[in-house]
Enzyme design. Structure first.
Site: not given
Length: 245
Positions: A157, A161
């Site tokens: 993640y 991002k």
């Protein structure tokens, strides 16, 4: 309602819940025509559209899979051909598949990267040339505090991002002379389904404001960045995180 915005179309991806829903509702309230994207959450998306219209706003639904490049290209190109270029896009759709990295499966890595990072290209790339031709527009990406500083159990993640942040900054440079701004919002701990199983008793003391944020607080920043008043703001990452960093 911002009457001057009524003819401006704004695409909000992942609009069926959480932050995306709050942004879509706020954009409609400001007078934008909201194109609310969903993939599988058809009932939630329809409920959102019903709420937008009940409040006097305008919009419609658009279904596609942000991780499927062909699906994005075909549906976005068809929409633009029929309706013209978007004024703005809020690329919000994303997922997490948390696990300690030594035990993280290849599927968990690929699914997050394909949805979150590939989704940046799949959604935004078809929209850029139409925006360039009209020489105006707003592109807003939703990253995360995890992409700014990294987070335990979120290597996939965080990577996705952080990649969005870098891509946002680079695209901002490319599009600045076209009067298209490109900015990123990096939320911290926000009251959504994504944190329902998080150990908040351990997390909240690390936040200077000692609370989770709300989707509406993130939406307020997105609405400002969509506005004409934000025309000299580009290539920025705005943290909405209660003072974590």
């Amino acid at each position: 309602m911002g009457e001057e915005n009524l003819k401006e179309k704004v695409l909000v991806t992942g609009a069926s819940g959480g932050i995306g829903r709050a942004i879509a509702l706020a954009a409609a309230k400001e007078g934008y025509f909201v194109v609310a994207h969903y993939n599988r959450g058809a009932e939630k998306a329809q409920a959102l559209l019903d709420e937008i219209k009940a409040a006097g706003g305008s919009g419609e639904l658009l279904q596609f899979n942000v991780a499927d490049r062909t699906d994005c290209e075909q549906k976005l190109n068809a929409y633009i051909e029929a309706n013209g270029a978007f004024w703005g896009v809020v690329q919000n759709a994303g997922i997490c598949r948390d696990a300690a990295f030594p035990g993280m499966s290849a599927e968990s890595w690929d699914e997050v990267i394909h949805t979150n990072l590939d989704g940046f290209y799949n959604v935004i790339q078809p929209l850029v040339m139409p925006m360039c031709r009209q020489k105006k527009g707003r592109i807003i990406t939703i990253a995360s505090v995890s992409g700014v500083m990294g987070n335990r159990g979120q290597v996939n993640y965080s990577a996705s991002k952080a990649g969005i942040i870098g891509a946002t900054k680079a695209l901002a440079v490319e599009l600045a002379k076209r009067k298209i701004t490109v900015n990123c919002i990096a939320p911290g701990v926000i009251e959504t389904e994504m944190i329902k199983d998080a150990p908040l008793d351990m997390i909240l003391p690390t936040i200077p404001m000692n609370r989770a944020g709300t989707p509406e607080e993130v939406a307020a920043v997105a609405i400002f960045l969509l506005s004409k008043g934000a025309s000299y703001i580009t290539r920025q990452v705005i943290n909405v995180n209660g003072g974590i960093i």
